[in-house]
Design an enzyme around this catalytic site. Structure first.
Site, PDB file in Angstrom:
ATOM      1  N   PHE A  89       0.699  -1.265   0.423  1.00  0.00           N
ATOM      2  CA  PHE A  89       0.278   0.127  -0.032  1.00  0.00           C
ATOM      3  C   PHE A  89       1.002   1.167  -0.232  1.00  0.00           C
ATOM      4  CE2 PHE A  89      -4.524   0.252   1.124  1.00  0.00           C
ATOM      5  CZ  PHE A  89      -4.881   0.012   0.382  1.00  0.00           C
ATOM      6  N   LEU A 115     -15.178   5.289  -3.809  1.00  0.00           N
ATOM      7  CA  LEU A 115     -14.004   5.939  -3.452  1.00  0.00           C
ATOM      8  C   LEU A 115     -13.270   3.512  -4.570  1.00  0.00           C
ATOM      9  CD1 LEU A 115     -10.941   5.059  -1.463  1.00  0.00           C
ATOM     10  CD2 LEU A 115     -12.172   3.554  -0.419  1.00  0.00           C
ATOM     11  N   ARG A 174      -1.090   8.700   0.062  1.00  0.00           N
ATOM     12  CA  ARG A 174      -1.928   9.557  -0.669  1.00  0.00           C
ATOM     13  C   ARG A 174      -1.940  11.056  -1.808  1.00  0.00           C
ATOM     14  NH1 ARG A 174      -6.273   6.988   2.830  1.00  0.00           N
ATOM     15  NH2 ARG A 174      -5.922   4.385   1.940  1.00  0.00           N
ATOM     16  N   ARG A 189      -2.723  10.762   6.512  1.00  0.00           N
ATOM     17  CA  ARG A 189      -2.374   8.803   6.862  1.00  0.00           C
ATOM     18  C   ARG A 189      -2.317   8.300   5.649  1.00  0.00           C
ATOM     19  NH1 ARG A 189      -5.872   4.553   6.260  1.00  0.00           N
ATOM     20  NH2 ARG A 189      -7.673   6.432   4.857  1.00  0.00           N
TER      21      ARG A 189
END
Length: 458
Positions: A122, A264, A323, A424
């Site tokens: 990720f 999403l 992100r 985050r």
């Protein structure tokens, strides 16, 4: 005219029935506390289900070089070192135990060839770290925690003859005010959404687990419940809020058709190899950190496949930067006129994985695009763009106990601030829920340890 107000007494009231709320309630009940769970919507319909990609925990199942220190470093770097360092430390240390604990509750994680919990890549994570259930991890977490609550109610029934002896769930109930007595929490007041009837809960401890504020934005991945209720309740009760200027825009939300804009598109697409499709002769990731892309994220090792699965060379493709970096890059491309026809960019997984692998690893995304946009992601790229996803700011809490400055008022999950700094990392939300949900339910500081059992079984 005087309305009749229903009145209940509990030891602990948990406002919110997502991952943090349910984990807090489970722990409070384990401490012998009579606990109420207040759900703004139906029980089991929490926004936690939208956390699709996985739960970040440094178990080292895919790459043994991973450990809690690396996870801590990644979290601090992702948050631009504005995180509460103690919260980030506790989170990194305790996440593996909490994931293993979910397995004891009945969670069915995907497995490696050796039979361990599988972990995927990720954005912002140095190693494959996200324990997952396809691309439906949040749904599995809610199912597991909900079933645990039901099993505890069944235990109570066998012992007392009353399913609600120690845990009672109040569906479709909105809390509008928290009240205090002598400076301490004394209870809360709300109403039943279905009937409009008023209800009062007297309790010396309240756990806020109400989620975020995403519905403040028109384009958002958040569900209707995310209207900042917990932030407002805490502020009016005298608690402090921190980092409220930090809102995260997920790089990949659907952009077409208009009726689904903002829904999403999980980061798992990029974690499993998806990359930026060519737009007018150039790829979006060219614009990521121009001139200063770290060596760890340069290149793809040739053949269009990232090197992220190699233990000895864990270089990351630019799509797996944090992100905020990827969202800004996409926004820059669109503003420069290099976007897709509907104001996004194209994300391609079809050229990276076989149709069978895509449907196995990303079943929800396959069905989501097929049903909502008539796009077959096994054959063509997805059109995506940034969408409001998460608020890093929230109630300021003590890292060890999750209690705010108001005695008796606790907060866990997205409504609590400090853990994530200014940004985050993907996957840290689900582990945040169970680590600090447990601590909030415990109601006091506890020693952070990683048990030998977890080291063996994770």
């Amino acid at each position: 005219m005087t309305e009749e107000i229903e009145r209940y007494e509990f030891d602990v009231v948990v406002i919110g029935a997502g991952g943090a709320g349910l984990r807090a309630a489970i722990e409070a009940r384990a401490q012998g506390k009579r606990t109420a769970i207040i759900s703004k919507s139906l029980f089991g319909k929490a926004h936690t289900v939208m956390a699709e990609g996985g739960c970040a925990a440094a178990m080292g199942n895919v790459n043994p070089n991973d450990n809690w220190q690396v996870h801590y470093r990644d979290t601090m770097r992702g948050g631009k070192f504005l995180n509460n360092w103690r919260m980030a430390e506790l989170h990194a240390k305790e996440a593996p135990d909490r994931v293993w604990e979910l397995e004891t509750y009945g969670a069915l994680f995907d497995r490696t060839a050796e039979g361990k919990i599988s972990q995927r890549n990720f954005g912002g994570h140095t190693y494959p770290r996200l324990a997952h259930v396809g691309d439906r991890t949040g749904l599995e977490m809610i199912r597991t925690l909900q079933q645990k609550v039901v099993s505890l109610q069944q235990e109570d029934y066998a012992e007392t003859g009353d399913y609600e002896a120690n845990i009672r769930v109040f569906h479709e109930t909105t809390i509008t005010e928290i009240f205090k007595d002598g400076g301490r929490i004394a209870g809360c007041f709300g109403y039943y959404r279905k009937t409009g009837g008023f209800v009062r809960f007297d309790a010396p401890a309240i756990v806020l687990a109400t989620g975020g504020v995403g519905k403040s934005y028109q384009v958002t991945s958040n569900s209707w419940e995310y209207t900042g209720d917990g932030h407002a309740l805490a502020l009016r009760a005298g608690a402090t809020l921190i980092n409220m200027e930090f809102l995260q825009f997920h790089p990949t939300g659907m952009v077409w058709p208009p009726s689904v804009k903002g829904i999403l598109v999980t980061e798992s697409v990029r974690g499993d190899g998806g990359g930026a499709a060519q737009l007018r002769g150039r790829a979006v990731h060219v614009q990521l950190r121009p001139g200063r892309v770290p060596r760890a994220v340069r290149g793809d090792g040739g053949g269009g496949r990232p090197l992220v699965h190699r233990r000895d060379n864990n270089r990351r493709p630019p799509e797996l930067l944090p992100r905020d970096e990827v969202a800004r890059a996409i926004n820059s491309e669109v503003k420069a006129g290099r976007g897709s026809p509907h104001g996004g960019v194209f994300l391609d997984i079809a050229s990276r994985l076989s149709p069978e692998e895509i449907q196995k690893r990303l079943p929800s995304m396959y069905h989501q695009f097929k049903e909502l946009a008539d796009v077959d992601i096994t054959k063509e790229p997805m059109e995506v763009g940034p969408t409001c996803h998460y608020v890093m700011g929230g109630v300021e809490v003590d890292p060890d106990s999750a209690m705010s400055k108001v005695p008796g008022l606790f907060a866990a999950g997205e409504v609590a601030g400090g853990m994530h700094g200014s940004n985050r990392l993907g996957g840290n939300s689900l582990s945040d829920l169970i680590v600090f949900g447990r601590r909030a339910g415990l109601g006091r500081p506890s020693t952070s340890t990683r048990s030998p059992a977890c080291a063996r079984r994770c």
